[in-house]
Each structure stands twice: as structure tokens, then as C-alpha cells.
Design a protein around this motif. Sequence first.
Motif, PDB file in Angstrom:
ATOM      1  N   GLY A  47     -24.195  29.128 -52.150  1.00 42.58           N
ATOM      2  CA  GLY A  47     -23.534  30.334 -51.663  1.00 42.58           C
ATOM      3  C   GLY A  47     -24.278  31.029 -50.537  1.00 42.58           C
ATOM      4  O   GLY A  47     -23.672  31.535 -49.597  1.00 42.58           O
ATOM      5  N   ARG A  48     -25.600  31.072 -50.616  1.00 45.64           N
ATOM      6  CA  ARG A  48     -26.378  31.736 -49.563  1.00 45.64           C
ATOM      7  C   ARG A  48     -26.209  31.011 -48.236  1.00 45.64           C
ATOM      8  O   ARG A  48     -26.032  31.635 -47.193  1.00 45.64           O
ATOM      9  CB  ARG A  48     -27.847  31.805 -49.963  1.00 45.64           C
ATOM     10  N   THR A  49     -26.241  29.696 -48.274  1.00 43.57           N
ATOM     11  CA  THR A  49     -26.051  28.910 -47.046  1.00 43.57           C
ATOM     12  C   THR A  49     -24.646  29.107 -46.504  1.00 43.57           C
ATOM     13  O   THR A  49     -24.460  29.259 -45.291  1.00 43.57           O
ATOM     14  CB  THR A  49     -26.320  27.415 -47.323  1.00 43.57           C
ATOM     15  N   ILE A  50     -23.658  29.134 -47.408  1.00 43.46           N
ATOM     16  CA  ILE A  50     -22.272  29.362 -46.982  1.00 43.46           C
ATOM     17  C   ILE A  50     -22.170  30.702 -46.254  1.00 43.46           C
ATOM     18  O   ILE A  50     -21.566  30.799 -45.186  1.00 43.46           O
ATOM     19  CB  ILE A  50     -21.307  29.345 -48.191  1.00 43.46           C
ATOM     20  N   ARG A  51     -22.766  31.759 -46.845  1.00 42.70           N
ATOM     21  CA  ARG A  51     -22.701  33.076 -46.199  1.00 42.70           C
ATOM     22  C   ARG A  51     -23.334  33.045 -44.815  1.00 42.70           C
ATOM     23  O   ARG A  51     -22.819  33.643 -43.871  1.00 42.70           O
ATOM     24  CB  ARG A  51     -23.359  34.138 -47.090  1.00 42.70           C
TER      25      ARG A  51
ATOM     26  N   VAL B 175     -20.934  31.327 -42.446  1.00 40.57           N
ATOM     27  CA  VAL B 175     -19.807  32.209 -42.115  1.00 40.57           C
ATOM     28  C   VAL B 175     -20.252  33.252 -41.094  1.00 40.57           C
ATOM     29  O   VAL B 175     -19.567  33.488 -40.096  1.00 40.57           O
ATOM     30  CB  VAL B 175     -19.240  32.890 -43.391  1.00 40.57           C
ATOM     31  N   GLU B 176     -21.420  33.878 -41.327  1.00 39.09           N
ATOM     32  CA  GLU B 176     -21.924  34.888 -40.398  1.00 39.09           C
ATOM     33  C   GLU B 176     -22.167  34.300 -39.008  1.00 39.09           C
ATOM     34  O   GLU B 176     -21.925  34.963 -38.004  1.00 39.09           O
ATOM     35  CB  GLU B 176     -23.210  35.503 -40.935  1.00 39.09           C
TER      36      GLU B 176
ATOM     37  N   TYR C 269     -10.232  32.005 -51.631  1.00 38.15           N
ATOM     38  CA  TYR C 269     -11.651  31.885 -51.297  1.00 38.15           C
ATOM     39  C   TYR C 269     -11.826  31.415 -49.855  1.00 38.15           C
ATOM     40  O   TYR C 269     -12.602  31.981 -49.098  1.00 38.15           O
ATOM     41  CB  TYR C 269     -12.352  30.927 -52.270  1.00 38.15           C
TER      42      TYR C 269
ATOM     43  N   GLU D 269     -13.165  34.599 -48.098  1.00 32.56           N
ATOM     44  CA  GLU D 269     -14.624  34.497 -48.087  1.00 32.56           C
ATOM     45  C   GLU D 269     -15.155  33.685 -46.905  1.00 32.56           C
ATOM     46  O   GLU D 269     -16.188  34.021 -46.340  1.00 32.56           O
ATOM     47  CB  GLU D 269     -15.136  33.882 -49.398  1.00 32.56           C
ATOM     48  N   LEU D 270     -14.442  32.615 -46.578  1.00 32.32           N
ATOM     49  CA  LEU D 270     -14.898  31.771 -45.480  1.00 32.32           C
ATOM     50  C   LEU D 270     -14.300  32.183 -44.134  1.00 32.32           C
ATOM     51  O   LEU D 270     -14.766  31.752 -43.087  1.00 32.32           O
ATOM     52  CB  LEU D 270     -14.565  30.296 -45.754  1.00 32.32           C
TER      53      LEU D 270
END
Length: 145
Positions: free
Chosen positions: A10-14, A17-18, A67, A71-72
Motif C-alpha cells: 500500500g505504501r508503494t501504491i500511494r 499514485v502521488e 478502489y 484510490e488509484l
Amino acid sequence: MRNAPEIVDGRTIRGLVEARALRGATILGQPGGWAVLVRYGDTERAVAAQRARKARLWRNLNTAASYVSEELGLSRFEVDSTDHQPDAIERKRPDSAERLRKQHEAAAYDAWFRAMAQEGIEAADRSDFVPEDEVARRFARMLGS
């Protein structure tokens, strides 16, 4: 899952996305639910379940799509339902029965306690109580003072 791609937490995904680094996503049907694969660079990885080193499965397509879009931040994505088998995994939560039993017990105790408190309040509002000074005099007489 295809050739079981590596997972991404999840941290890598965030972070991806950023950085607006995601090129796309696929919602992939699996036995028991839906996995989400994300593409960035030349890499495709499955979104990891929290506190687990395995792909996260959503129970239904709508929540997986939510999601991906919310989220993405991807409004367009692919859906591959080839391997989807909704009933392949029996979803039982043995802790749920115990948790619900405790919640019912707590609710029953709360209702009983509130009823007893209300009864006490109503009794206090009635005028059939003996005043404190009268109780003190009666005890004094009983004790012979």
C-alpha cells in the motif's frame, strides 16, 4: 493469477499514485474474488493485502472498481473475468460468531442497567421515601442512644 505476479504494498501504491506513475490497471477475476493489477513502467504487480504478502481480493467487482477509480485515480481500466469463480472460497469468520454473541450480551446488559437506573430515578421522584433525618432518629432509637 496469470503467472502469479509479484505484489506491491500500500505504501508503494500511494507513492506511485502521488507521482502519477501508474500507467493502468486490470481487475482480474480470481477464485473467490477480484484482484487488482497495476502497471507502472514495464512492471505489472498485484496490490497486496494489508499485513500479508499475498494479493488482496475484493469480494465483488464494484468494490474493486471503486478502489481503482477512487484510490488509484484511474478512470479507465481493464476487467478480465476469465478465472473468476465467486463461490470458490468459502468465507467464514469463526471470530464473528463470538464477537456478535458478546455484542448481544453487552446490549442486553446495557438495556437491563438502563432499566434499573430508570427505576431508581422514578423511585427517587416519588414522595414515599423517609427523610434522612427521620432515618437517623430511627437508627438512634434502635441502637438505644
